[in-house]
Design an enzyme around this catalytic site. Structure first.
Site, short mmCIF file in Angstrom:
data_model
loop_
_atom_site.label_atom_id
_atom_site.label_comp_id
_atom_site.label_asym_id
_atom_site.label_seq_id
_atom_site.Cartn_x
_atom_site.Cartn_y
_atom_site.Cartn_z
N TRP A 2 0.84 -1.20 0.00
CA TRP A 2 0.00 0.00 0.00
C TRP A 2 0.88 1.25 0.00
CZ3 TRP A 2 -1.29 -4.42 2.82
CH2 TRP A 2 -2.49 -5.04 2.43
N HIS A 53 -6.76 2.27 1.67
CA HIS A 53 -7.88 1.36 1.43
C HIS A 53 -9.01 1.69 2.40
CE1 HIS A 53 -5.52 -1.74 4.17
NE2 HIS A 53 -5.58 -0.54 4.69
N GLN A 65 -13.11 2.43 -3.19
CA GLN A 65 -13.15 1.03 -2.74
C GLN A 65 -14.46 0.82 -2.00
OE1 GLN A 65 -10.02 -0.49 -0.23
NE2 GLN A 65 -8.81 -1.16 -2.00
N ALA A 112 -14.49 -10.51 5.84
CA ALA A 112 -14.35 -9.16 5.30
C ALA A 112 -14.01 -9.27 3.82
CB ALA A 112 -13.24 -8.40 6.03
N VAL A 140 -6.71 -10.82 7.30
CA VAL A 140 -7.60 -11.98 7.21
C VAL A 140 -6.80 -13.28 7.25
CG1 VAL A 140 -9.57 -10.94 6.01
CG2 VAL A 140 -7.59 -11.69 4.68
N ARG A 156 -3.29 6.22 -3.36
CA ARG A 156 -2.00 5.52 -3.30
C ARG A 156 -0.94 6.30 -4.06
NH1 ARG A 156 -3.76 -0.83 -3.61
NH2 ARG A 156 -5.30 -0.61 -1.97
N1 DAH Z 1 -7.80 -3.65 1.57
C1 DAH Z 1 -7.40 -4.53 0.52
C2 DAH Z 1 -6.67 -3.74 -0.55
O1 DAH Z 1 -6.80 -2.58 -0.61
C3 DAH Z 1 -8.58 -5.24 -0.08
C4 DAH Z 1 -9.13 -6.26 0.85
C5 DAH Z 1 -8.69 -7.56 0.78
C6 DAH Z 1 -10.08 -5.93 1.80
C7 DAH Z 1 -9.14 -8.53 1.62
C8 DAH Z 1 -10.57 -6.90 2.66
C9 DAH Z 1 -10.09 -8.21 2.57
O2 DAH Z 1 -11.46 -6.63 3.60
O3 DAH Z 1 -10.57 -9.15 3.42
O4 DAH Z 1 -5.97 -4.30 -1.34
#
Ligand code: DAH
Length: 332
Positions: A157, A175, A215, A300, A258, A201
């Site tokens: 990120w 995100h 997002q 999530a 996760v 980003r």
């Molecule tokens: N936050 C991640 C991104 O920006 C995307 C994401 C992936 C969100 C897995 C989630 C998750 O809640 O479980 O790449």
């Protein structure tokens, strides 16, 4: 010899200007133009006859005749615009029988439309919409999501940090996941939220990457939530957006917040195209907000609505969403 021609030119000039003073319609002006500047006009005759003059006179008469010609042309243009503007002034009533013209009506941005469609799909499944701040603390964007400082996962990120006199931990959220921690911190389970929002980003742009984009984050935490709930919910979402017979594929993927983590792809004309990341909420994330990890589990997911819209509408360059070209924006 040249004297005669010069006198003729002077006469033409005086007559032309005096005629011009008496004109008040475009038709009359057109007759004037034909008479003085047309192919059969007096001035053109003189210009044509120049070659028959003695050599010494040619230059003098030619210069004068051309001067007159351009000055009459200027007079013509001026008179034309005066008459036109005069005609405009004469409009002293409105023709109420003319059909009205439709005013151009604005519309929602394609990103907004897509966000609303996706959010609505989850609302129907019991997810509540929540929004968060685009300026975020490092703690929520990273630490509470199991991405400690100096952890290599942060490189995923690329972050835009903010200058601040009071804080050295302010950033533009990379995100929407920080809202997982914020929502859980404030609410006891069960939690079921859908979080649309803008992210940033520090990244070079290309056809599939923008430095700012939207997002949509989803989070469900309760007793007895399993991976089957994650799959069932996301299947249902794909059905709502891409139709009932769309094939879906899950693969293992890594996201620090996760465990297990997956990415989900949909079948796109025989190819698998990834549309979101997801997984079971990591116990460390639940722990960080004070949830009992023995009692509660959750899932999530996060996706980019612009990417989904690109698939749905066959858009090939994500930069179109932010380049403000109406030819693009008015299509979706
Ligand atoms: N936050 C991640 C991104 O920006 C995307 C994401 C992936 C969100 C897995 C989630 C998750 O809640 O479980 O790449």
């Amino acid at each position: 010899m040249s004297d005669k021609s010069i006198n003729q030119l002077t006469a033409i000039k005086l007559e032309a200007l005096s005629d011009l003073g008496n004109l008040d319609s475009i038709d009359q002006l057109e007759n004037w133009r034909v008479k003085y500047l047309g192919r059969k006009g007096n001035l053109t005759n003189i210009l044509r006859g120049i070659s028959t003059l003695p050599v010494d006179d040619r230059k003098i008469v030619g210069t004068e005749a051309n001067k007159l010609r351009s000055s009459l042309e200027e007079e013509y243009e001026e008179a034309l615009s005066t008459i036109k503007s005069g005609q405009y002034d004469q409009v002293d009533s409105i023709d109420i029988t003319l059909p009205g013209r439709k005013p151009k009506i604005g519309r929602l941005h394609p990103s907004t439309n897509m966000i609303r469609e996706i959010v609505h799909a989850f609302n129907e499944m019991g997810f509540q919409t929540v929004e968060g701040s685009e300026i975020e603390l490092e703690k929520y964007n990273f630490d509470m999501l199991n991405i400690p400082a100096d952890h290599p996962a942060r490189d995923q990120w690329d972050t835009i940090w903010l200058d601040s006199d009071s804080h050295d931990d302010l950033l533009l959220r990379t995100h929407t996941s920080p809202m997982q921690a914020r929502v859980m911190e404030k609410n006891d389970p069960p939690v079921r939220v859908i979080v649309p929002g803008k992210c940033y980003r520090y990244e070079a742009t290309d056809a599939t990457h923008e430095w700012h984009f939207n997002q949509i984050e989803g989070l469900a935490v309760d007793e007895n939530i399993t991976f089957a709930d994650l799959k069932g919910t996301l299947y249902e979402f794909v059905k709502k957006i891409f139709g009932p017979s769309r094939k879906v594929r899950f693969r293992c993927d890594f996201f620090p917040f996760v465990e297990p983590g997956v990415d989900m792809s949909i079948d796109w004309n025989g190819r698998w195209i990834e549309i979101l990341g997801a997984g079971m909420v990591h116990p460390k994330v639940l722990d960080a907000v004070g949830y009992d990890t023995e009692k509660y589990t959750g899932f999530a997911f996060g996706m980019g609505p612009e990417r989904i819209s690109m698939l749905q509408n066959e858009i090939t360059d994500i930069r179109n969403f932010y380049s403000n070209d109406l030819r693009f924006l008015s299509q979706f």
